[in-house]
Scaffold this motif. Structure first.
Motif, PDB file in Angstrom:
ATOM      1  N   LEU A 279       0.837  -1.195   0.000  1.00  0.00           N
ATOM      2  CA  LEU A 279       0.000   0.000   0.000  1.00  0.00           C
ATOM      3  C   LEU A 279       0.873   1.247   0.000  1.00  0.00           C
ATOM      4  CD1 LEU A 279      -3.051   0.790   0.167  1.00  0.00           C
ATOM      5  CD2 LEU A 279      -2.686   1.132   2.612  1.00  0.00           C
ATOM      6  N   VAL A 280       0.710   2.079  -1.032  1.00  0.00           N
ATOM      7  CA  VAL A 280       1.445   3.350  -1.119  1.00  0.00           C
ATOM      8  C   VAL A 280       0.486   4.469  -0.739  1.00  0.00           C
ATOM      9  CG1 VAL A 280       2.746   4.896  -2.612  1.00  0.00           C
ATOM     10  CG2 VAL A 280       2.879   2.421  -2.969  1.00  0.00           C
ATOM     11  N   LYS A 281       0.765   5.136   0.384  1.00  0.00           N
ATOM     12  CA  LYS A 281      -0.140   6.176   0.872  1.00  0.00           C
ATOM     13  C   LYS A 281       0.289   7.537   0.335  1.00  0.00           C
ATOM     14  CE  LYS A 281      -2.315   5.843   4.623  1.00  0.00           C
ATOM     15  NZ  LYS A 281      -2.791   5.910   6.018  1.00  0.00           N
ATOM     16  N   LEU A 282      -0.696   8.378   0.105  1.00  0.00           N
ATOM     17  CA  LEU A 282      -0.458   9.722  -0.402  1.00  0.00           C
ATOM     18  C   LEU A 282      -0.687  10.738   0.719  1.00  0.00           C
ATOM     19  CD1 LEU A 282      -2.348   9.452  -3.788  1.00  0.00           C
ATOM     20  CD2 LEU A 282       0.006   8.851  -3.277  1.00  0.00           C
ATOM     21  N   SER A 283      -0.051  11.895   0.583  1.00  0.00           N
ATOM     22  CA  SER A 283      -0.248  12.939   1.592  1.00  0.00           C
ATOM     23  C   SER A 283      -0.232  14.306   0.916  1.00  0.00           C
ATOM     24  CB  SER A 283       0.843  12.876   2.665  1.00  0.00           C
ATOM     25  OG  SER A 283       2.123  13.082   2.086  1.00  0.00           O
ATOM     26  N   TYR A 284      -1.039  15.202   1.432  1.00  0.00           N
ATOM     27  CA  TYR A 284      -1.130  16.569   0.921  1.00  0.00           C
ATOM     28  C   TYR A 284      -1.013  17.517   2.104  1.00  0.00           C
ATOM     29  CZ  TYR A 284      -3.348  14.387  -3.180  1.00  0.00           C
ATOM     30  OH  TYR A 284      -3.627  13.614  -4.274  1.00  0.00           O
ATOM     31  N   PRO A 285      -0.415  18.693   1.921  1.00  0.00           N
ATOM     32  CA  PRO A 285      -0.363  19.665   3.022  1.00  0.00           C
ATOM     33  C   PRO A 285      -1.771  20.163   3.353  1.00  0.00           C
ATOM     34  CG  PRO A 285       0.516  20.620   0.993  1.00  0.00           C
ATOM     35  CD  PRO A 285       0.282  19.164   0.721  1.00  0.00           C
ATOM     36  N   ALA A 286      -2.150  20.038   4.615  1.00  0.00           N
ATOM     37  CA  ALA A 286      -3.510  20.384   5.037  1.00  0.00           C
ATOM     38  C   ALA A 286      -3.836  21.848   4.751  1.00  0.00           C
ATOM     39  CB  ALA A 286      -3.683  20.080   6.523  1.00  0.00           C
ATOM     40  N   GLU A 287      -2.845  22.737   4.919  1.00  0.00           N
ATOM     41  CA  GLU A 287      -3.101  24.167   4.736  1.00  0.00           C
ATOM     42  C   GLU A 287      -3.439  24.488   3.280  1.00  0.00           C
ATOM     43  OE1 GLU A 287      -3.602  28.031   6.262  1.00  0.00           O
ATOM     44  OE2 GLU A 287      -3.392  26.083   7.240  1.00  0.00           O
ATOM     45  N   ALA A 288      -2.777  23.808   2.351  1.00  0.00           N
ATOM     46  CA  ALA A 288      -3.049  24.039   0.924  1.00  0.00           C
ATOM     47  C   ALA A 288      -4.469  23.610   0.577  1.00  0.00           C
ATOM     48  CB  ALA A 288      -2.042  23.283   0.057  1.00  0.00           C
TER      49      ALA A 288
ATOM     50  N   VAL B  45     -12.151  13.559  -4.602  1.00  0.00           N
ATOM     51  CA  VAL B  45     -10.878  13.033  -4.104  1.00  0.00           C
ATOM     52  C   VAL B  45     -10.559  11.753  -4.867  1.00  0.00           C
ATOM     53  CG1 VAL B  45      -9.595  12.223  -2.087  1.00  0.00           C
ATOM     54  CG2 VAL B  45     -11.314  14.041  -1.833  1.00  0.00           C
ATOM     55  N   PHE B  46      -9.587  11.834  -5.777  1.00  0.00           N
ATOM     56  CA  PHE B  46      -9.132  10.670  -6.540  1.00  0.00           C
ATOM     57  C   PHE B  46      -7.954  10.030  -5.808  1.00  0.00           C
ATOM     58  CE2 PHE B  46     -11.345  13.249  -9.607  1.00  0.00           C
ATOM     59  CZ  PHE B  46     -11.880  12.367 -10.538  1.00  0.00           C
ATOM     60  N   ASP B  47      -7.454   8.931  -6.364  1.00  0.00           N
ATOM     61  CA  ASP B  47      -6.298   8.273  -5.759  1.00  0.00           C
ATOM     62  C   ASP B  47      -5.022   9.085  -5.914  1.00  0.00           C
ATOM     63  OD1 ASP B  47      -7.478   6.055  -4.640  1.00  0.00           O
ATOM     64  OD2 ASP B  47      -7.243   4.799  -6.406  1.00  0.00           O
ATOM     65  N   ASN B  48      -4.976  10.012  -6.870  1.00  0.00           N
ATOM     66  CA  ASN B  48      -3.735  10.757  -7.079  1.00  0.00           C
ATOM     67  C   ASN B  48      -3.931  12.268  -7.198  1.00  0.00           C
ATOM     68  OD1 ASN B  48      -5.026  10.818  -9.549  1.00  0.00           O
ATOM     69  ND2 ASN B  48      -3.169  10.489 -10.737  1.00  0.00           N
ATOM     70  N   ARG B  49      -5.120  12.759  -6.893  1.00  0.00           N
ATOM     71  CA  ARG B  49      -5.361  14.196  -7.001  1.00  0.00           C
ATOM     72  C   ARG B  49      -6.672  14.558  -6.302  1.00  0.00           C
ATOM     73  NH1 ARG B  49      -7.128  11.703 -11.473  1.00  0.00           N
ATOM     74  NH2 ARG B  49      -9.051  12.400 -12.507  1.00  0.00           N
TER      75      ARG B  49
ATOM     76  N   ARG C  56       2.478   6.686 -13.544  1.00  0.00           N
ATOM     77  CA  ARG C  56       1.515   7.777 -13.460  1.00  0.00           C
ATOM     78  C   ARG C  56       1.050   7.989 -12.028  1.00  0.00           C
ATOM     79  NH1 ARG C  56      -3.052   6.218 -16.731  1.00  0.00           N
ATOM     80  NH2 ARG C  56      -2.004   4.322 -17.423  1.00  0.00           N
ATOM     81  N   GLN C  57       0.861   6.892 -11.313  1.00  0.00           N
ATOM     82  CA  GLN C  57       0.436   7.001  -9.917  1.00  0.00           C
ATOM     83  C   GLN C  57       1.540   7.586  -9.047  1.00  0.00           C
ATOM     84  OE1 GLN C  57      -0.609   2.858  -9.441  1.00  0.00           O
ATOM     85  NE2 GLN C  57      -2.796   3.317  -9.494  1.00  0.00           N
ATOM     86  N   LEU C  58       2.768   7.166  -9.291  1.00  0.00           N
ATOM     87  CA  LEU C  58       3.892   7.639  -8.490  1.00  0.00           C
ATOM     88  C   LEU C  58       4.191   9.117  -8.728  1.00  0.00           C
ATOM     89  CD1 LEU C  58       6.340   4.637  -8.972  1.00  0.00           C
ATOM     90  CD2 LEU C  58       5.229   5.283  -6.828  1.00  0.00           C
ATOM     91  N   SER C  59       4.125   9.516  -9.988  1.00  0.00           N
ATOM     92  CA  SER C  59       4.532  10.881 -10.350  1.00  0.00           C
ATOM     93  C   SER C  59       3.399  11.888 -10.319  1.00  0.00           C
ATOM     94  CB  SER C  59       5.154  10.883 -11.754  1.00  0.00           C
ATOM     95  OG  SER C  59       4.169  10.558 -12.728  1.00  0.00           O
TER      96      SER C  59
END
Length: 466
Positions: free
Chosen positions: A279-288, A312-316, A422-425
């Protein structure tokens, strides 16, 4: 005497090859100034554009450039466009282009205007693709709302009794937090949240959005937020890729902002994809994320009958707000210019202690900077016919090639596919990823597992150095 700039032959050829579209139009010098004014007004009322006078239509046989003999010949045209358009269009750029032997072409560059403009005869036009369209009545009103020239937030809501607002817990709570001891009705009047209809004052749209118990049931327009969780990275999605039915968030503006941020954060926390059973988890800055969600609620066009859609998609993450950019705002000047379609909503939210919103325009700067700190690319902006879309991609600032090599250094036995890269980048263009993989292959850094594999099953591994 006005001087004409000489136009090079190659630039003239490019001009003659120009296709008339939403932003460009050519006209014969024989056109009546009043007729030309219709196109001028259409550009100003839409997204701006360029007019070239002195060029015949492509359908005309023979010589197409038939320009003015001297700049002064354009005086009647310029006077009509600049002096008789109501109200006047500001920051119009006039240029004379001198051809080698076919006269002078008049170039009029028209900016997108924050106002609604009319011809001398009182007609209003907008630009639709390569044509102008005359609009009337409610359509003109809607144009004013979309530009921010008319404030929909000030429209009286006659179905709401003033006492329902003055007695509302949300208003009393707001006044306590900002330290106001005024009578609630006086407070609303001073804050420009009441609008007159005849001799009577009613709560306006902004007032209901801020303090109404259920604005979604009161207003004539939809004003909720719908949040989706989609188990896919593709551009288009199918119903079965929804993790659950979209969640609809109702309530006043402050509640909608808080609940939307909470729900999106919950979905983001589970955003991940499977890679070789891991499982590769994604993270985004909460403030953005917060800044972009707040902007979508405060700056949307509430006159349009649609909700905000957060996907909310798997990569965006995609945030779609009703309404195009208001006033003179454009995709090119988003970070530099400032314009608010709903100034009262923005001001009232900013007056709170620890406000959720920055000053106008600062929110996007904050979002971009927070994404950069996290090593992610800046938000991507897009305008559609009646919507503004912000996409936050989980795409590293590094190139696709750098992402691939970094991944293989950490996972030297891993197998790569176009989809995984594509998922990684975060780069969702298959051809761009394909080109990056081919470049790495040509450099000897990766090799195919099977040269004869089907294109959809093509895999690469790291080249083992001797």
């Amino acid at each position: 005497m006005v001087k004409a700039n000489i136009i090079a032959n190659e630039d003239l050829e490019a001009l003659l090859a120009l296709h008339e579209d939403h932003f460009n139009d050519i006209k014969s010098k024989r056109i009546a100034p009043a007729k030309l004014q219709e196109t001028f007004v259409a550009f100003a009322n839409s997204d701006g554009g360029d007019l070239y006078i002195g060029i015949e239509d492509k359908a005309v046989a023979g010589q197409r450039v038939c320009g003015l003999t001297e700049p002064e010949e354009a005086n009647a045209i310029i006077a009509t466009l600049l002096e008789e358009t109501q109200p006047a269009v500001e920051n119009v750029d006039i240029e004379f282009l001198q051809t080698e032997r076919d006269g002078i072409i008049l170039h009029v560059a028209i900016p997108k205007s924050p106002k609604v403009h009319y011809t001398a005869s009182g007609d209003c036009f907008i630009r639709i693709n390569a044509a102008k369209r005359k609009i009337k009545g409610e359509r003109i009103t809607q144009l004013g709302y979309s530009k921010g020239a008319e404030l929909y937030e000030k429209k009286a809501v006659k179905d709401v009794d003033l006492d329902d607002i003055t007695d509302a817990e949300s208003l009393n709570d707001y006044m306590a937090r900002v330290g106001s001891k005024l009578n609630p009705e006086i407070f609303l009047r001073k804050q420009r949240l009441l609008s007159a209809e005849g001799a009577k004052k009613f709560p306006n749209v902004g007032c209901v959005l801020l303090f109404g118990e259920e604005p979604q049931a009161t207003l004539d327009t939809r004003c909720a937020v719908k949040v989706y969780r989609l188990r896919t990275t593709e551009k288009e999605y199918r119903r079965e890729q929804l993790e659950e039915m979209p969640v609809t968030i109702n309530g006043n503006i402050e509640n909608i902002i808080k609940e939307t941020i909470k729900k999106v954060a919950n979905y983001i926390d589970g955003a991940a994809f499977q890679e070789n059973g891991r499982l590769v988890k994604l993270s985004y800055p909460a403030e953005a994320l917060k800044e972009i969600l707040v902007n979508s609620v405060l700056h949307r066009d509430y006159s349009l009958n649609d909700d905000i859609h957060v996907r909310v998609f798997d990569n965006r993450v995609e945030v779609q707000s009703p309404g195009r950019l208001p006033g003179y705002m454009s995709l090119e000047n988003l970070y530099e210019e400032r314009f608010s379609r709903n100034p009262n909503l923005v001001r009232m939210m900013h007056n709170l202690p620890n406000p959720v919103n920055h000053d106008i325009g600062e929110g996007l700067d904050t979002a971009k900077n927070e994404l950069k700190k996290a090593g992610l690319i800046a938000p991507v902006f897009e305008e559609k016919e009646n919507a503004f879309i912000v996409t936050i991609k989980h795409q590293k600032i590094a190139s696709v090639e750098e992402v691939v090599l970094a991944y293989l250094n950490e996972n030297p036995t891993a197998e790569l596919t176009n989809k995984l890269v594509r998922q990684l980048s975060g780069e969702d263009d298959m051809q761009k990823v394909k080109s990056a993989l081919q470049k790495l292959r040509a450099n000897g850094q990766i090799r195919p597992v099977d040269d004869k594999a089907n294109a959809f099953n093509f895999r690469y591994v790291k080249t083992q150095l001797p």
